[in-house]
Design a protein around this motif. Structure first.
Motif: not given
Length: 590
Positions: A286-287, A290, A293, A295-297, A303, A305
Motif C-alpha cells: 500500500v505504501d 501511494l 500514485g 493509490f490515493f488517501k 487508502v 484505488i
C-alpha cells in the motif's frame, strides 16, 4: 498432419504463384458422413486463386493426389476439400510414433507454475464445494506437470478470524473438555460441531434481543456471544497466551481431520501457507502504491484505488484505522509467494463468487508494475448442486466431504456386487476396488464438466458402468487388461503391410494419435474437462472396436492379431495415464 500443410503451401505456390502463411491453412477432421480423414477449408485460399471455392478445392485436390503419395483420393463439398490418406501412412505413424515409449511425454519446458487450491476455513469440515475445488486444483496441477511445467501445489489455510473464535468460544462454554479422542469424532467435525452450536446459541440471543425491541441489526451487533467472540479475536491478535494455546490446539485437530479427507480424495500439497502468518502482509505494498500514485488517501486516512477508468469502481485497500481488508493481505501474499518461488504463472482455484475480487487484485498488481502480474490466473468454477433429498449432511444443509466419499464407496460396492463378477476377488482387493470405483465416479463426474459451469451432481448417475462415467472408462481399461492377459501379450511392432484395415481400426489409430494434443489443449485451457471427454470417446471407440472385429485372442493371422493387440495395449496405456492425471486409478480387474 504437418505433411498436408506443407503440401498445400506447395500447391498454392505452384498453382497460383503466391506464397501464403501457414496460418491460412485450416485443416479439420473430415465429418463422418463424408469420405476421407482430413479436410482443408479452402475459402481463405480463394482470395489468392481468384476462383470459386469448388474450383479451388478441385485444383488443389488434383495437385495433392499427383504430388503426395500419402493422399490417395479426394472429394469436394462446396469449399471443403476432403482428403483420403493411405492406410500405410496411418500404420507407419502408429508404429513409429504412437507405440514409442515417449509418446505423449512432454519435455520440461523450463517454466514454473503455482496452483493454489483448497484454501479451507478451520472452523468446519470440507464440503462438496471444497471437493470440486480440490479435484480441479489437483487435476490441473497434474495436467500442467504432464505438459512439462514445474508445478508447485499450494494450500492457503484461513486459520484465523472471527470464524475460528466462534468455535473456540463455544467449545470453552459447552465442550466439557471434549477432544477428538474422547468423542471419536474427526477433529474437523468436532470443531465444526461447536461452530454450529455457537450459531444456534447466537440466534437464541438475537431472538431474545429482538423480543426486547431491538432491530435485527442491533441484536446481531449486541448479542453477548458475538461480543465475546470479538474480544477473543482481539486477545488472539494481542498474543494472549491462553487464547493462542487453545487456537493452536483446535487448529491441530482440524488439520488432522483435513489430512484424512485429503488422503481419501487423493490430493496433496507441496506447501501450506497460513493466513495467521500472512494477514498483516500488504501494508508495504500500500505504501508503494501511494508513492507511485496508484493509490490515493481520503480525508479520513483510508487508502483507495480508482478503477472506474477500467470499468470497475473505487476499491478500499486500507481502512482509516490502518487495518487491512482482504485485498490488502492478498496483495502482500501474492508478492510473498512470488518471492518464494519466482513462478511464471500463478493459478488461483476459487469459486466464481470471487470473480470480481480477482479481477481487481490482478489489475492492482499490474498497475503497481509487478512484472509477474501478467502470469496470474483465476480458475473460476461454478457451484455443485445435488438432487433434492440426496445425501443430506447431518445438519441438512451442506454435504460433508467425508460423508460424500463414504456414500460413493458404499454405492460403488452395492452396484459392483449387483453385477456379480467379483466373487473370486480377495476381500482386500474388493475394498480397494470399491474405493477406486466410487472415487473414480465422483472425480470423473465433477471434472468432465467445464469448470465455469454450474453442475448437478447425481451420485447414482455417476456410478454407472455405461455412458460417460468414470466406471465405464475404468471397466474398459480392465477389459483390455484381461484381453491382453488371455492373449499372453508381448510387445512387437508389426510391419505396415499388416493387411487391409477395418474402418474402426483406422478410427482407433487416429484417435490414439490425438492424445498429446489433448494434453496440450487441456493444459492451456486449465481445464481437465476436454481430457476427460477424450478418454470417454477413446473408451467408447474401443468397445466398438472390440465388438466389430473377430475375437482377437482367437485370430489366427499373426500380424493382424499382433496389430490389434498393440492397438488395445496403447489404448489401455493412454486411459491409465489420462485417468491418473484426473486423479483416478484404473483397476486391472473389475
Amino acid at each position: 498432419m504437418n505433411f498436408i500443410i506443407t503440401a498445400t503451401l506447395d500447391a498454392v505456390k505452384a498453382l497460383y504463384n503466391e506464397e501464403i502463411a501457414e496460418s491460412v491453412i485450416n485443416i479439420q477432421e473430415t465429418r463422418k458422413e463424408f469420405e476421407g480423414q482430413f479436410t482443408i477449408v479452402v475459402f481463405p485460399i480463394t482470395k489468392i486463386s481468384k476462383k470459386s471455392p469448388e474450383q479451388t478445392a478441385n485444383e488443389i485436390g488434383e495437385y495433392l493426389v499427383v504430388k503426395v503419395e500419402e493422399v490417395t483420393a479426394f472429394n469436394v463439398v462446396k469449399g471443403f476439400l476432403n482428403l483420403s490418406i493411405s492406410e500405410s501412412y496411418f500404420l507407419k505413424q502408429f508404429n513409429e510414433e504412437t507405440l514409442a515409449d515417449d509418446f505423449g511425454v512432454f519435455k520440461a519446458n523450463g517454466k514454473k507454475v503455482m496452483v493454489e487450491y483448497s484454501s479451507p476455513n478451520t472452523n468446519k469440515p470440507l464440503h462438496l464445494g471444497h471437493v470440486r475445488n480440490n479435484l480441479l486444483g489437483y487435476s490441473v496441477s497434474e495436467l500442467l506437470k504432464a505438459y512439462g511445467y514445474d508445478v508447485v501445489k499450494v494450500n492457503l489455510v484461513n486459520d484465523r478470524g472471527i470464524h475460528i473464535c466462534k468455535s473456540m468460544l463455544a467449545w470453552q462454554k459447552w465442550g466439557n473438555g471434549e477432544t477428538p479422542e474422547s468423542s471419536g469424532l474427526k477433529g474437523d467435525h468436532l470443531v465444526g460441531k461447536y461452530y454450529v452450536i455457537f450459531d444456534k446459541e447466537y440466534k437464541k440471543e438475537i431472538d431474545a434481543l429482538k423480543a426486547e425491541g431491538k432491530t435485527e441489526e442491533e441484536a446481531k451487533k449486541n448479542a453477548p456471544l458475538i461480543k465475546e467472540a470479538q474480544q477473543m479475536l482481539l486477545a488472539w491478535e494481542q498474543g494472549d497466551e491462553a487464547v493462542v494455546s487453545l487456537w493452536k490446539t483446535m487448529n491441530e485437530w482440524v488439520y488432522a481431520g483435513f489430512n484424512v479427507t485429503y488422503k481419501n480424495l487423493g490430493v496433496d500439497f507441496d506447501k501450506f501457507y497460513y493466513e495467521s502468518n500472512t494477514y498483516l502482509l500488504g501494508k508495504d505494498t500500500v505504501d508503494e502504491g501511494l508513492a507511485k500514485g496508484v493509490f490515493f488517501k481520503k480525508d479520513d486516512g483510508s487508502v483507495w484505488i480508482d478503477l472506474t477508468a477500467d470499468g470497475l469502481d473505487q476499491k478500499l485497500v486500507l481502512r482509516a484505522d490502518g487495518t487491512s481488508v482482504y485485498i490488502t493481505q492478498d496483495l502482500g501474499t501474492a508478492a510473498m509467494k512470488y518471492d518464494d518461488y519466482q513462478m511464471d504463472e500463478s493459478i488461483y482455484v476459487v469459486g466464481n463468487e470471487q470473480d470480481y475480487h480477482f479481477k481487481v487484485l490482478f489489475l492492482i498488481l499490474d498497475k503497481l508494475g509487478k512484472s509477474w502480474a501478467k502470469g496470474l490466473y483465476h480458475l473460476s468454477y461454478g457451484m455443485v448442486d445435488l438432487p433434492n433429498g440426496k445425501m443430506k449432511s447431518r445438519e441438512g444443509t451442506v454435504v460433508d466431504a467425508d460423508e460424500l466419499i463414504a456414500d460413493m464407496i458404499a454405492t460403488a460396492q452395492e452396484k459392483t456386487e449387483e453385477l456379480g463378477k467379483i466373487n473370486y476377488f480377495s476381500d482386500e482387493y474388493k475394498t480397494e476396488l470399491y474405493k477406486n470405483i466410487g472415487l473414480g465416479a465422483l472425480k470423473y463426474f465433477l471434472l468432465k464438466v467445464e469448470p465455469k459451469k454450474r453442475l448437478l451432481f447425481d451420485p447414482n448417475e455417476s456410478i454407472d458402468f455405461q455412458g460417460n462415467t468414470g466406471p465405464f472408462i475404468q471397466y474398459t481399461h480392465a477389459r483390455i487388461k484381461s484381453l491382453l492377459s488371455k492373449a499372453a501379450y508381448k510387445p512387437e511392432v508389426v510391419g505396415p503391410d499388416a493387411g487391409a484395415l477395418l474402418p474402426v481400426e483406422l478410427e482407433m489409430m487416429m484417435l490414439l494419435t490425438k492424445y498429446p494434443s489433448e494434453i496440450e489443449i487441456a493444459a492451456k485451457a486449465h481445464s481437465p474437462a476436454s481430457l476427460a471427454n477424450y478418454l470417454y470417446e477413446l473408451a467408447k471407440l474401443f468397445n466398438k472396436f472390440y465388438h466389430e472385429i473377430p475375437p482377437i485372442v482367437k485370430t489366427e493371422a499373426g500380424a493382424s492379431k499382433q496389430f490389434r493387440l498393440n492397438l488395445s495395449k496403447r489404448t489401455a496405456d493412454i486411459i491409465y495415464k489420462g485417468m491418473l492425471i484426473l486423479g483416478i486409478t484404473s483397476p486391472e480387474r473389475m
